[in-house]
Design an enzyme around this catalytic site. Structure first.
Site, PDB file in Angstrom:
ATOM      1  N   CYS B  48      49.328  34.285  38.614  1.00  0.00           N
ATOM      2  CA  CYS B  48      49.532  34.254  37.165  1.00  0.00           C
ATOM      3  C   CYS B  48      48.469  35.079  36.439  1.00  0.00           C
ATOM      4  CB  CYS B  48      49.542  32.821  36.654  1.00  0.00           C
ATOM      5  SG  CYS B  48      48.076  31.903  37.110  1.00  0.00           S
ATOM      6  N   HIS B 100      36.188  44.785  45.771  1.00  0.00           N
ATOM      7  CA  HIS B 100      37.080  44.074  44.855  1.00  0.00           C
ATOM      8  C   HIS B 100      37.891  43.019  45.616  1.00  0.00           C
ATOM      9  CE1 HIS B 100      39.416  43.522  41.190  1.00  0.00           C
ATOM     10  NE2 HIS B 100      40.464  43.421  41.990  1.00  0.00           N
TER      11      HIS B 100
END
Lengths: 264, 433
Positions: B48, B100
């Site tokens: 989300c 990352h």
């Protein structure tokens, strides 16, 4: 050999205490678990020292104060490890381990080099008295330690301060259960210790009461504990009051049984 | 080969954009990506709060264009302009991309730093890529390293230990009072989003018995159905409190409904068993005077929010330690990844020496009349010689390839062994010359 094992036990208990302290300070739950494991190792070494002590005489020669304190430390630590099976109180190791260390260290320092002598007038009653009273005191000591941690946590919660879950500190409810269990088991053992002590004195002096300071203070201590137990199980006082009472009661009993013994 | 990552998250793109691009089943999209020449391996993470694609490519510029097109056409259905893509998308290459991925799996890039869900979501994304054949040996290695890093971050730092939501703080406090929730009873007085979240968190922790009290019987009944609880009116409050271990209250009232007298009576009935009061009401529903009672632990919304803020700050302080772990793990992966640069040169070197060995053995055996056993001995001898000669240089090349100056070693090796020259001439070719 016995003293060597006692010193080794003291070192192991000390390591357990340091690991528990580091676990609390650094917030590492694993260190607390390690500390409990080390403490269990200390209990095993400690038990071995009693085995050798037993081989040295006809009966467990625990009538010496140093040996009795050592036995108290052992039974209290063992009781803590057994309670761990039923309650999540591993965090209590941060107090149990240092207390066990102090008890064994005291015993190692005070233990006569040639071993302990069983009093000539001893017999089974003397040993029963020392074993039962020591076990009772040890359990009441555990209730006192649980009380100390309870009060610290209670104070923190009342001041609205939060601690990391990683500290593995027991819940107030778990600590209260330790208090209840220790009083429920420890007080009858102490009572039996007082009764066998009176019978022992009766067998030696022809009467159960000779009026020595040890007898007087022990009886006063027992009476105070009887009041605390009645408060706990009869009047159903709150957990904080029970915790505070356990600390006061245990401190008084330590003075009554050991302090008076050492002072007199 | 290069590692390239393109994506957008809660910081770079609004929710409506992330919603539009969210992918339920990544398999078809991944299949399409790895079918392209410029993408060798791919993993797609869609949650989300973020949607990211990490790929392994031999042509990073072409792969970048392909991924931008993938975001614009396949995911957004041409609803995003190039300018919007530029605004929402971030790009990371090689070391930055590795870092990352490691940070995302370790929950350092999450909206709530330290939240545990992202690790499971990353594992799901990786598993989906493996199942559809989109992930290969290099991304496999990267994601395994990411999972190991996340585990280290969780165990070696306190980043996830302190709850940062009001509901979780309430549960954490309740754990410090009660050992086990399974036999505990909660009383919900009033209603509200916050209080319902706290109740849900307590239920997740094992709380089973719940009763609901409200002014309106209908409202109480509706909440009772929602929570599988029993419904009561406010007039039953004294009896309900005496039976409840946790009281959650959030009801509109001018004066406190949980008064000192009410709690004293409840504690007497409970024989000293403690009560945990979570007061979310504004104005407060519980009289602060109940703090004087030993066995009542009262926390209002300010207390809980203040603890949540403290915990958030503590987590923030832990991020420095977590970032150091990520940097260390990235370095390890980077070393392995950089060492891959040496592989083509080493393979080339081995192939070249093997060609020379075979050529020379054939030439020598042609002049010698040897039996089968002797020929095998010569073969073994020459193979052993070549392996021993190569051992030192190959080991060195592998080691140095992971360092900054590694490329220079590879160049020197190619030059010294003439790997870019023509291969050695066979016996027939020499005769022709």
């Amino acid at each position: 050999m016995v003293i060597g094992l006692l010193e080794l036990t003291a070192i192991v208990y000390l390591v357990a205490g340091l690991a528990a302290g580091a676990g609390l300070a650094l917030g590492h739950r694993r260190l607390t678990d390690v500390s409990v494991g080390v403490l269990a190792g200390g209990v095993a070494v400690h038990a071995l020292s009693f085995t050798l002590l037993h081989r040295g005489g006809e009966a467990p020669p625990l009538t010496n104060t140093a040996a009795a304190v050592s036995f108290m430390a052992w039974i209290g630590t063992l009781a803590f490890l057994l309670i761990l099976w039923r309650a999540r109180v591993a965090g209590l190791v941060v107090l149990v381990a240092p207390m066990a260390f102090m008890g064994v260290f005291f015993a190692a320092v005070r233990m006569p080099a040639g071993g302990v002598a069983t009093p000539a007038s001893g017999g089974p009653l003397a040993h029963a008295h020392v074993l039962l009273a020591s076990a009772g005191l040890a359990l009441l000591g555990l209730a006192g330690l649980a009380g100390v941690l309870f009060l610290a946590e209670h104070r923190r919660l009342k001041r609205k301060r939060h601690l990391s879950d990683a500290l593995a500190l027991p819940s107030l409810e778990a600590l209260d259960r330790v208090n209840a269990f220790s009083l429920a088991v420890g007080f009858p053992l102490l009572t039996l210790g007082v009764v066998t002590g009176a019978l022992w004195v009766q067998s030696v002096h022809g009467r159960p009461w000779t009026g020595t300071a040890h007898e007087t203070w022990s009886l006063v201590g027992w009476a105070i504990y009887a009041v605390l137990v009645a408060q706990r199980f009869g009047a159903h006082r709150g957990a904080r009051q029970c915790a505070a009472s356990a600390i006061v009661g245990f401190a008084f009993l330590v003075f009554a049984v050991l302090g008076v013994e050492l002072l007199v | 080969v290069k590692i390239l990552l393109l994506g957008m998250n809660h910081r770079t793109a609004p929710l409506e954009v992330r919603e539009r691009l969210a992918v339920d089943d990544p398999a078809p999209a991944l299949g399409k990506l790895v079918a392209c020449d410029e993408v060798d391996e791919a993993v797609l993470l869609s949650t989300c709060n973020r949607i990211e694609v990490v790929v392994l490519t031999r042509n990073s510029d072409a792969a970048r264009l392909r991924l931008r097109s993938f975001f614009r056409r396949d995911l957004a259905g041409d609803a995003l302009s190039d300018a919007q893509l530029d605004e929402y998308l971030y790009e990371h290459r090689d070391g930055d991309a590795m870092r990352h991925v490691l940070r995302v799996a370790s929950s350092l890039d999450s909206m709530v730093v330290g939240e545990p869900q992202i690790l499971g979501q990353t594992k799901d994304a990786y598993r989906a890529a493996v199942e559809c054949g989109a992930s290969g040996p290099i991304l496999d290695r990267l994601f395994q390293r990411a999972f190991a890093t996340a585990k280290r971050v969780r165990t070696d730092t306190a980043i996830a230990e302190r709850p940062v939501s009001v509901a979780r703080v309430a549960v954490s406090l309740a754990r410090q009072i009660f050992e086990d929730f399974s036999h505990k009873r909660a009383l919900l007085v009033g209603a509200g989003e916050m209080i319902e979240m706290a109740l849900s968190a307590l239920r997740d922790a094992g709380l089973q018995s719940i009763c609901v009290a409200n002014r309106s019987a209908e409202r109480a009944a509706r909440l009772a159905v929602d929570f599988g609880a029993t419904a009561h009116g406010l007039d039953e409050l004294p009896a309900l409190i005496a039976e409840s271990d946790v009281v959650l209250t959030s009801i509109a009232a001018e004066h406190p409904i949980l008064t000192r007298e009410l709690l004293v009576r409840a504690l007497h009935t409970r024989r000293g068993r403690p009560i945990f009061v979570i007061d979310i009401g504004v104005p407060r529903n519980a009289d602060p005077a109940i703090d004087e009672l030993d066995d009542v632990y009262r926390y209002d919304i300010d207390d809980l929010a203040s603890l949540a803020d403290e915990n958030a700050e503590e987590r923030h302080r832990e991020t420095a330690r977590a970032e150091a772990i990520v940097a260390e793990e990235q370095q390890r992966f980077d070393g392995w990844f950089a060492a891959l640069r040496a592989v083509p040169t080493i393979q080339h070197l081995r192939r070249r020496l093997e060609e020379i060995r075979v050529l020379e053995v054939q030439r020598a055996l042609g002049r010698l009349a040897l039996g089968e056993a002797e020929r095998e001995a010569v073969e073994a001898l020459t193979r052993s010689l070549v392996n021993k000669i190569l051992h030192g240089p190959v080991t060195r090349l592998r080691r140095e390839a992971g360092r900054e100056e590694g490329m220079a070693y590879l160049e020197v090796a190619r030059l010294l062994f003439g790997l870019d020259d023509d291969p050695p001439a066979g016996p027939g070719e020499r005769r022709r010359r």
